[in-house]
Scaffold this motif. Structure first.
Motif, PDB file in Angstrom:
ATOM      1  N   ARG A 268     -58.468 -60.892  47.057  1.00 35.54           N
ATOM      2  CA  ARG A 268     -57.591 -62.105  46.964  1.00 35.54           C
ATOM      3  C   ARG A 268     -56.690 -62.024  48.315  1.00 35.54           C
ATOM      4  O   ARG A 268     -56.083 -60.928  48.786  1.00 35.54           O
ATOM      5  N   VAL A 269     -56.083 -63.137  48.828  1.00 40.03           N
ATOM      6  CA  VAL A 269     -55.152 -63.332  49.856  1.00 40.03           C
ATOM      7  C   VAL A 269     -54.136 -64.215  49.447  1.00 40.03           C
ATOM      8  O   VAL A 269     -54.275 -65.198  48.792  1.00 40.03           O
ATOM      9  N   PRO A 270     -52.954 -63.556  49.450  1.00 44.09           N
ATOM     10  CA  PRO A 270     -52.712 -62.328  50.245  1.00 44.09           C
ATOM     11  C   PRO A 270     -52.434 -61.141  49.482  1.00 44.09           C
ATOM     12  O   PRO A 270     -52.107 -59.829  50.012  1.00 44.09           O
ATOM     13  N   ASP A 271     -52.664 -61.182  48.186  1.00 45.14           N
ATOM     14  CA  ASP A 271     -52.475 -60.024  47.319  1.00 45.14           C
ATOM     15  C   ASP A 271     -53.101 -58.761  47.725  1.00 45.14           C
ATOM     16  O   ASP A 271     -52.519 -57.758  47.702  1.00 45.14           O
ATOM     17  N   ASP A 272     -54.239 -59.090  48.165  1.00 45.30           N
ATOM     18  CA  ASP A 272     -55.123 -57.756  48.362  1.00 45.30           C
ATOM     19  C   ASP A 272     -55.053 -57.546  49.917  1.00 45.30           C
ATOM     20  O   ASP A 272     -54.910 -56.462  50.315  1.00 45.30           O
ATOM     21  N   VAL A 273     -55.285 -58.560  50.839  1.00 46.92           N
ATOM     22  CA  VAL A 273     -55.159 -58.608  52.236  1.00 46.92           C
ATOM     23  C   VAL A 273     -54.437 -59.695  52.708  1.00 46.92           C
ATOM     24  O   VAL A 273     -54.637 -61.069  52.234  1.00 46.92           O
ATOM     25  N   SER A 274     -53.577 -59.394  53.524  1.00 46.37           N
ATOM     26  CA  SER A 274     -52.685 -60.274  54.173  1.00 46.37           C
ATOM     27  C   SER A 274     -53.341 -60.843  55.362  1.00 46.37           C
ATOM     28  O   SER A 274     -53.886 -60.074  56.120  1.00 46.37           O
ATOM     29  N   VAL A 275     -53.167 -62.243  55.808  1.00 48.73           N
ATOM     30  CA  VAL A 275     -53.884 -62.475  56.961  1.00 48.73           C
ATOM     31  C   VAL A 275     -52.797 -63.472  57.932  1.00 48.73           C
ATOM     32  O   VAL A 275     -52.045 -64.204  57.132  1.00 48.73           O
ATOM     33  N   VAL A 276     -52.775 -63.299  59.130  1.00 46.22           N
ATOM     34  CA  VAL A 276     -52.087 -64.105  60.086  1.00 46.22           C
ATOM     35  C   VAL A 276     -52.955 -64.704  60.924  1.00 46.22           C
ATOM     36  O   VAL A 276     -53.775 -64.175  61.263  1.00 46.22           O
ATOM     37  N   GLY A 277     -52.688 -65.955  61.329  1.00 46.37           N
ATOM     38  CA  GLY A 277     -53.461 -66.491  62.309  1.00 46.37           C
ATOM     39  C   GLY A 277     -52.947 -66.767  63.511  1.00 46.37           C
ATOM     40  O   GLY A 277     -51.586 -66.587  63.760  1.00 46.37           O
ATOM     41  N   PHE A 278     -53.306 -67.929  64.412  1.00 44.00           N
ATOM     42  CA  PHE A 278     -52.721 -68.249  65.533  1.00 44.00           C
ATOM     43  C   PHE A 278     -53.131 -69.663  65.862  1.00 44.00           C
ATOM     44  O   PHE A 278     -54.329 -69.858  66.052  1.00 44.00           O
ATOM     45  N   ASP A 279     -52.163 -70.407  66.317  1.00 44.97           N
ATOM     46  CA  ASP A 279     -52.433 -71.952  66.763  1.00 44.97           C
ATOM     47  C   ASP A 279     -51.807 -72.873  65.820  1.00 44.97           C
ATOM     48  O   ASP A 279     -51.063 -73.815  66.403  1.00 44.97           O
ATOM     49  N   ASP A 280     -51.483 -72.832  64.590  1.00 48.57           N
ATOM     50  CA  ASP A 280     -51.081 -73.639  63.712  1.00 48.57           C
ATOM     51  C   ASP A 280     -51.831 -75.084  63.988  1.00 48.57           C
ATOM     52  O   ASP A 280     -51.006 -76.185  64.241  1.00 48.57           O
ATOM     53  N   ILE A 281     -52.991 -75.061  63.411  1.00 49.85           N
ATOM     54  CA  ILE A 281     -53.838 -76.425  63.362  1.00 49.85           C
ATOM     55  C   ILE A 281     -53.119 -77.000  62.264  1.00 49.85           C
ATOM     56  O   ILE A 281     -52.693 -76.526  61.406  1.00 49.85           O
ATOM     57  N   PRO A 282     -53.331 -78.480  62.276  1.00 49.03           N
ATOM     58  CA  PRO A 282     -52.635 -79.186  60.986  1.00 49.03           C
ATOM     59  C   PRO A 282     -53.233 -78.766  59.650  1.00 49.03           C
ATOM     60  O   PRO A 282     -52.385 -78.963  58.922  1.00 49.03           O
ATOM     61  N   VAL A 283     -54.373 -78.481  59.339  1.00 47.17           N
ATOM     62  CA  VAL A 283     -54.838 -77.799  57.988  1.00 47.17           C
ATOM     63  C   VAL A 283     -54.060 -76.755  57.708  1.00 47.17           C
ATOM     64  O   VAL A 283     -54.146 -76.274  56.664  1.00 47.17           O
ATOM     65  N   SER A 284     -53.600 -75.610  58.500  1.00 49.67           N
ATOM     66  CA  SER A 284     -52.944 -74.665  58.175  1.00 49.67           C
ATOM     67  C   SER A 284     -52.197 -74.746  56.996  1.00 49.67           C
ATOM     68  O   SER A 284     -51.909 -73.763  56.314  1.00 49.67           O
ATOM     69  N   SER A 285     -51.395 -75.806  56.947  1.00 52.58           N
ATOM     70  CA  SER A 285     -50.229 -75.834  56.098  1.00 52.58           C
ATOM     71  C   SER A 285     -50.737 -76.008  54.765  1.00 52.58           C
ATOM     72  O   SER A 285     -50.071 -75.961  53.800  1.00 52.58           O
ATOM     73  N   VAL A 286     -51.949 -76.692  54.668  1.00 56.81           N
ATOM     74  CA  VAL A 286     -52.498 -77.088  53.266  1.00 56.81           C
ATOM     75  C   VAL A 286     -53.478 -76.223  52.954  1.00 56.81           C
ATOM     76  O   VAL A 286     -53.758 -76.228  51.671  1.00 56.81           O
ATOM     77  N   VAL A 287     -54.182 -75.237  53.565  1.00 54.19           N
ATOM     78  CA  VAL A 287     -55.038 -74.439  52.984  1.00 54.19           C
ATOM     79  C   VAL A 287     -54.483 -73.523  51.776  1.00 54.19           C
ATOM     80  O   VAL A 287     -53.369 -73.434  51.700  1.00 54.19           O
ATOM     81  N   ASP A 288     -55.443 -72.727  51.114  1.00 53.38           N
ATOM     82  CA  ASP A 288     -54.908 -71.929  49.995  1.00 53.38           C
ATOM     83  C   ASP A 288     -55.235 -70.459  50.309  1.00 53.38           C
ATOM     84  O   ASP A 288     -56.477 -70.438  50.468  1.00 53.38           O
ATOM     85  N   PRO A 289     -54.326 -69.777  50.398  1.00 53.08           N
ATOM     86  CA  PRO A 289     -52.864 -70.110  50.293  1.00 53.08           C
ATOM     87  C   PRO A 289     -52.732 -70.596  51.980  1.00 53.08           C
ATOM     88  O   PRO A 289     -53.260 -70.540  52.925  1.00 53.08           O
ATOM     89  N   PRO A 290     -51.138 -71.091  51.886  1.00 51.79           N
ATOM     90  CA  PRO A 290     -50.917 -71.689  53.343  1.00 51.79           C
ATOM     91  C   PRO A 290     -50.827 -70.670  54.506  1.00 51.79           C
ATOM     92  O   PRO A 290     -50.248 -69.549  54.097  1.00 51.79           O
ATOM     93  N   LEU A 291     -51.388 -70.924  55.678  1.00 53.11           N
ATOM     94  CA  LEU A 291     -51.703 -70.035  56.539  1.00 53.11           C
ATOM     95  C   LEU A 291     -50.173 -69.546  57.239  1.00 53.11           C
ATOM     96  O   LEU A 291     -49.655 -70.274  57.904  1.00 53.11           O
ATOM     97  N   THR A 292     -49.986 -68.237  57.203  1.00 48.45           N
ATOM     98  CA  THR A 292     -48.838 -67.590  58.000  1.00 48.45           C
ATOM     99  C   THR A 292     -49.520 -67.689  59.503  1.00 48.45           C
ATOM    100  O   THR A 292     -50.605 -67.246  59.724  1.00 48.45           O
ATOM    101  N   THR A 293     -48.897 -68.306  60.603  1.00 44.48           N
ATOM    102  CA  THR A 293     -49.566 -68.117  61.838  1.00 44.48           C
ATOM    103  C   THR A 293     -48.569 -68.397  62.891  1.00 44.48           C
ATOM    104  O   THR A 293     -47.373 -68.624  62.713  1.00 44.48           O
ATOM    105  N   VAL A 294     -49.293 -68.314  64.173  1.00 47.66           N
ATOM    106  CA  VAL A 294     -48.319 -68.408  65.447  1.00 47.66           C
ATOM    107  C   VAL A 294     -48.558 -69.917  66.019  1.00 47.66           C
ATOM    108  O   VAL A 294     -49.647 -70.080  66.274  1.00 47.66           O
ATOM    109  N   ARG A 295     -47.431 -70.501  66.100  1.00 46.61           N
ATOM    110  CA  ARG A 295     -47.789 -72.026  66.576  1.00 46.61           C
ATOM    111  C   ARG A 295     -47.895 -72.023  67.964  1.00 46.61           C
ATOM    112  O   ARG A 295     -46.968 -71.652  68.788  1.00 46.61           O
ATOM    113  N   GLN A 296     -48.597 -72.828  68.403  1.00 42.26           N
ATOM    114  CA  GLN A 296     -48.907 -72.884  69.985  1.00 42.26           C
ATOM    115  C   GLN A 296     -48.421 -74.382  70.235  1.00 42.26           C
ATOM    116  O   GLN A 296     -49.141 -75.189  69.761  1.00 42.26           O
TER     117      GLN A 296
END
Lengths: 345, 345
Positions: A268-296
DNA sequence: TAGGGCTATGTTACCGGTCACATCGGAGAA
DNA sequence: TTCTCCGATGTGACCGGTAACATAGCCCTA
């Protein structure tokens, strides 16, 4: 019938072509009556001034050229949009060249074509560009204001605009560390992209700062920035480090791909494994779970590039190349969980 | 020092400027020796021919203009990329105008600027464009080959390229029907977009074909195509029709927003509610569940637009405006579940 | 060996604007 | 009343290419 010229208008309005020129350029010292007459002739003949002739004569094209890797990529599309908006504000038009995957010397061809068009500024957003000896790009820089976007080429006389990828990578990783993660994998973009290397450096910096030993098996490079690559990279990562508790992916798509793999493995994300992305594309905020990311802030990158060219053209003196680095802030959402002190998955 | 002309080269190579012209244009009937001499002079002077002068003289600009709503939108970015690639293949350059939200008359300004630039073709991708009386666009069409993309304006002489939105909407809805869904809601884009209306028509057609009565409360329009709108529309939809078993959203983002809402309400997708989107944006295949959606071939739309202009320019005779509708195929993934016969949620 | 025809090259006008300068007529000053 | 100055307008050159036609050698043939 088609293509009335300034002289046609002049004849019709019974004035000289010069007077017509004065009217359409809003010059003073033209009688209201004359102006009216000229404007009527313009309307009747459906006259549209020729920017081509104007450019030739005035030696100004009011055109900026932009060469990018691929406009359909969200990243570059944003930059183009930003540059276009800013250019337009300053009275410039934009001609674009999008380099298709595969063709080797295309950047050079485009560059040359743009020089032929007498663009007054050049924005080059081709991250992987390597400088050849006696590169035409160097010529271009010598002729016109040039801004290199997201490139690690160091070209005297050119301005540079980039994202602070290293810091972004550092913050992303540092945030995971702050949430007590210790076994942190990273999925990188192609390492011939300077941004990928910089983000990786940031990742390493952060681990070092936290006193965590570097581990090569935790670094998983990809051949592109896409989903499928993220998927596969995550599989390799899980194979080599099954106990990792967090992943820093260098793009949102890589992150989403990784998440898909994690899910498929029953994690499970984030319960078992946490994930951070990079970009902040439009969908990042609505996927499940909302993605923690670095905004370009790519739009700002484009804007800044256009602004630099405008300023340079305005001052018309040759300044040394400047270097601008835009901060890429961490956007905290829901794909990272805090690890209980000392617990290891 | 900067800006050698053809005559400078001629002087240096001790030939006439015409001979230089012949050499740079690869004409025959130039001695190898002369050619060599000219080329050397070109190199030494770093001569770059002026496309501006060339255009003025030859009356050809090899330039296509494209006016879009917003290049940073994936939809248009793809179209631009497609058009650009095709244009380039045919020796055309592309100048683009991206219309910022808000400014009313921008299309017209852009149009005029492009006419001034003497573009040889015009691609207008401004879906909501309405034709004013005595619209400058009509002038433009009369002057140069014009392609209207995703527009319902009917302009004699212009070519039209569009997605078959109605059929797409029909297929999406029909698929839901085929999976035994009966209570099917739809979230539409802004209804001043022709594509939104067409998709809605398709939705209604499909229901009618299945003998399902139309129900106004099942249609939920949005002010834009974004996630947040999808979220809110889904809430309204659930309020007015809590028992619906499926939703057809007119964009993937709307669909993803709707899914977010459904999840928040504890409803599973597709087990409790099935969702179909429209667009097939890159993430659609990796979200959870993978989104069943109607794919818009925007790249092909752009390519086709550019090709039509190229063909028209080549034949140079005025054909009647043609009309091209590209099929938008349904991509079946995992966001739709089959309903047991007759069961109603 | 003169004339025809071809090749290599030069000459001049032209594309449609802008720029610098010339000209003309009337108002105001001396 | 005459001189001056200025606003309104016209004239011709020029920007850097291309197009059409002219010209000068040269080879070949009759």
């Amino acid at each position: 019938m088609k293509g009335a010229t300034i002289r046609d208008v002049a004849r019709r309005a019974r004035v000289s072509h010069q007077t017509v020129s004065r009217v359409i350029n809003g010059h003073e010292s033209v009688t209201d009556e004359t102006r009216e007459r000229v404007l009527r002739a313009v309307r009747e003949l459906e006259y549209v001034p020729s920017a081509v002739a104007r450019s030739l004569s005035s030696q100004r094209t009011h055109t900026l050229g932009m060469v990018t890797t691929d406009v359909s990529d969200h990243f570059f599309a944003e930059a183009v949009a930003g540059a276009e908006a800013e250019a337009r504000k300053r009275g410039y038009f934009m001609i674009i060249g999008s380099i298709e995957e595969g063709s080797e010397d295309d950047e050079r061809t485009y560059l040359h074509l743009m020089l032929e068009r007498r663009v007054e500024g050049l924005i080059v957003a081709v991250p992987r560009l390597r400088l050849a000896e006696d590169d035409p790009l160097a010529d271009a820089v010598a002729r016109i204001p040039t801004v290199l976007v997201a490139s690690d080429i160091d070209l005297a006389g050119a301005d540079h605009v980039d994202i602070d990828n290293r810091r972004g990578g550092h913050e992303a990783t540092g945030y995971l560390v702050a949430q007590n993660h210790r076994l942190i994998g990273t999925i990188t973009g192609p390492l011939d992209w300077p941004s990928a290397r910089a983000r990786l450096d940031g990742y390493r910096d952060a681990l070092k700062d936290a006193g965590i030993a570097a581990d090569r098996t935790l670094v998983e490079p990809c051949v592109d920035w896409g989903l499928e690559s993220g998927r596969r990279a995550a599989e390799r990562l899980l194979a080599s480090a099954p106990k990792l508790s967090a992943i820093f992916a260098q793009s949102d798509l890589l992150a989403l791909g990784a998440i898909a793999t994690l899910r498929a493995r029953g994690l499970r994300v984030p319960d078992d494994v946490s994930v951070v992305g990079f970009d902040d594309i439009p969908v990042s905020s609505v996927v499940d779970p909302p993605l923690t990311t670095v905004r370009q802030p790519m739009r700002e990158v484009g804007e800044l590039a256009a602004r630099l060219i405008g300023d340079r053209a305005a001052s018309s003196r040759k300044t040394k190349g400047s270097r601008h680095t835009l901060r890429a802030p961490l956007i905290i959402r829901g794909s990272v969980a805090r690890l209980d002190g000392g617990r290891i998955r």
